[in-house]
Design an enzyme around this catalytic site. Structure first.
Site, PDB file in Angstrom:
ATOM      1  CB  ALA A  20      -0.966  -0.016   1.185  1.00  0.00           C
ATOM      2  CB  CYS A  54      -7.861  -5.157   5.435  1.00  0.00           C
ATOM      3  SG  CYS A  54      -6.640  -3.933   5.899  1.00  0.00           S
TER       4      CYS A  54
END
Length: 467
Positions: A20, A54
């Site tokens: 990310a 996630c």
């Protein structure tokens, strides 16, 4: 000025870590500067880039049908935008004085140095593996990367028995317990704390405990794992605590993560009390003009407590990447800090928190009032209204909002965003009572549950001030 590291006088940006923060930084820098102005080299030791860690529990549990749904941007897409992305290549050293990094290609074993003008450290986090006998045995899994998720799914497919033990009851532990129940396993969760979800106060964690038991999960609290037993085949067969033994055909570690800062430490870069890199508001590593760091390897400022904190979340990592890429690309951006917002779920029970827990407020010396209210997600007479519990902390004299925790069914979790905005704006609970929130019977009671809590907290602050 020293020679530029890139070709033909072009500056070179080197990024360590392809998820990310790292790839957001690379992409944003590329938007601002073309390949002729800025060469970008990114190293990633795994097989994947720009993926949602996630989402792994939901993939393992079957809610997300396939792995590739979790990949936001493939290596090919990054390369097509002029980023020299090197997969399965691990950076083994940073030479700050020489402005270069050493990398090893996993396939060939070749090692080489790559010079940089600007460096981004986005090495992420590593799962906490307990230093216990049997912790590395086959059948014991962490879930940090897509490779980890695939390895776990492979084990689920091969495992004859159906008994799973999850060690730890934070976000990952709770989400993995539900995923394994969905896969038809008998699940036991072994947790060190008084209640699951230590990011909540124990009185709110108790509701999560009850919901987990309602799913058929066996919850063991106040339990310290002492060892993992293995069978004759070397595979894990049980998890042992001080006073019990839990048979296991499969063990998932959900004990949390720590910042992966071994490279940065070895290079002499500044690390904080929680083990994360320390940066300034522009996400530059403190004391280093041309080195930035972001994502799960850094510490962030908590805007409520005023202290550095370690909060490994994808939301922050992506924002850090945007800020870093803007600055590395010649623009200007800052990341002011966080208030500590997080949401999760167990089956249809939604769990949310932002700001400080009671113990956080005590630790930083704040005096506070606390209130807990029961309300409903919609007008009580409207079909589908379900109960919701809101706990609120307010500073004793000033009434400043300090934290909110919400546990309830549909519509509970995202209500915490009201509190997150109020915390960021440093609002008092009295100011919150006047917030003009959206109302119609299908969406909330005429007094939203968060505002009911704010009214009650404001009254308590007034009484305290008057006495």
């Amino acid at each position: 000025m020293s020679m530029s590291a890139g070709r033909g006088g072009t500056e070179r940006l080197v990024v360590i870590g392809g998820d990310a923060a790292g790839m957001s930084a690379a992409s944003q820098a590329r938007r601002l500067k073309g390949p002729g102005e800025l060469e970008i080299v990114a190293f990633e030791r795994g097989h994947f880039t720009s993926f949602s860690a996630c989402g792994i529990p939901y993939w393992v549990g079957g809610d997300v049908p396939e792995r590739d749904r979790l990949i936001a941007r493939t290596p090919e897409e990054h390369r097509a935008r002029g980023i020299d992305l090197r997969l399965r290549t691990e950076v083994t050293g940073i030479d700050v004085a020489g402005r270069r990094v050493r990398a090893r290609d996993a396939a060939s074993g070749d090692e080489y140095w790559t010079p940089y003008d600007k460096l981004v450290i986005a090495t992420g986090a590593r799962p906490v593996r307990p230093d216990l006998p049997g912790a590395d045995a086959p059948g014991v899994h962490g879930v940090q990367t897509l490779d980890d998720g695939q390895a776990l799914l492979d084990t689920l497919a091969r495992t004859q028995g159906r008994r799973a033990v999850v060690v730890g009851a934070g976000y990952i532990g709770v989400e993995m317990a539900e995923a394994l129940i969905n896969r038809g396993f008998e699940v036991t969760v072994v947790n060190r704390g008084r209640e699951p979800m230590s990011t909540l106060d124990p009185d709110m964690g108790r509701m999560v405990h009850r919901a987990m038991e309602g799913l058929g999960i066996t919850m063991v609290n106040d339990a310290e794992v002492t060892k993992l037993l293995t069978g004759g085949d070397g595979r894990v067969r049980a998890v042992v605590t001080q006073d019990a033994e839990y048979p296991a055909d499969l063990v998932v570690l959900g004990i949390g993560v720590r910042p992966e800062t071994s490279l940065a430490r070895a290079a002499g870069l500044p690390v904080g009390a929680h083990g994360g890199l320390l940066t300034d508001l522009a996400m530059r590593v403190r004391g280093h003009e041309d080195i930035w760091a972001g994502g799960d390897c850094v510490e962030v400022l908590n805007l409520v407590s005023g202290q550095e904190q370690y909060v490994p979340l994808g939301t922050h990592a992506n924002k850090h990447g945007q800020v870093i890429g803007t600055n590395a690309g010649g623009g200007y951006a800052t990341f002011p800090g966080v208030v500590g917002t997080a949401v999760s779920k167990v089956c249809d029970l939604e769990i949310a928190r932002t700001g400080l827990r009671e113990k956080d407020a005590h630790r930083v010396g704040l005096r506070f009032e606390t209130v807990t209210v029961e309300s409903t997600s919609r007008a009580g007479y409207y079909p589908g209204a379900s109960p919701m519990t809101v706990k609120m902390l307010a500073e004793r004299r000033t009434g400043r909002l300090l934290g909110v925790q919400i546990v309830g069914r549909e519509g509970a979790a995202k209500r915490v965003d009201i509190a997150a905005v109020a915390l960021t704006a440093r609002m008092t609970v009295e100011q919150m009572t006047a917030l003009d929130l959206g109302y119609a019977p299908p969406f909330s009671p005429v007094w939203d549950p968060v505002l009911v809590a704010a009214r009650k907290a404001a009254a308590k602050v007034h009484r305290g001030a008057a006495s």
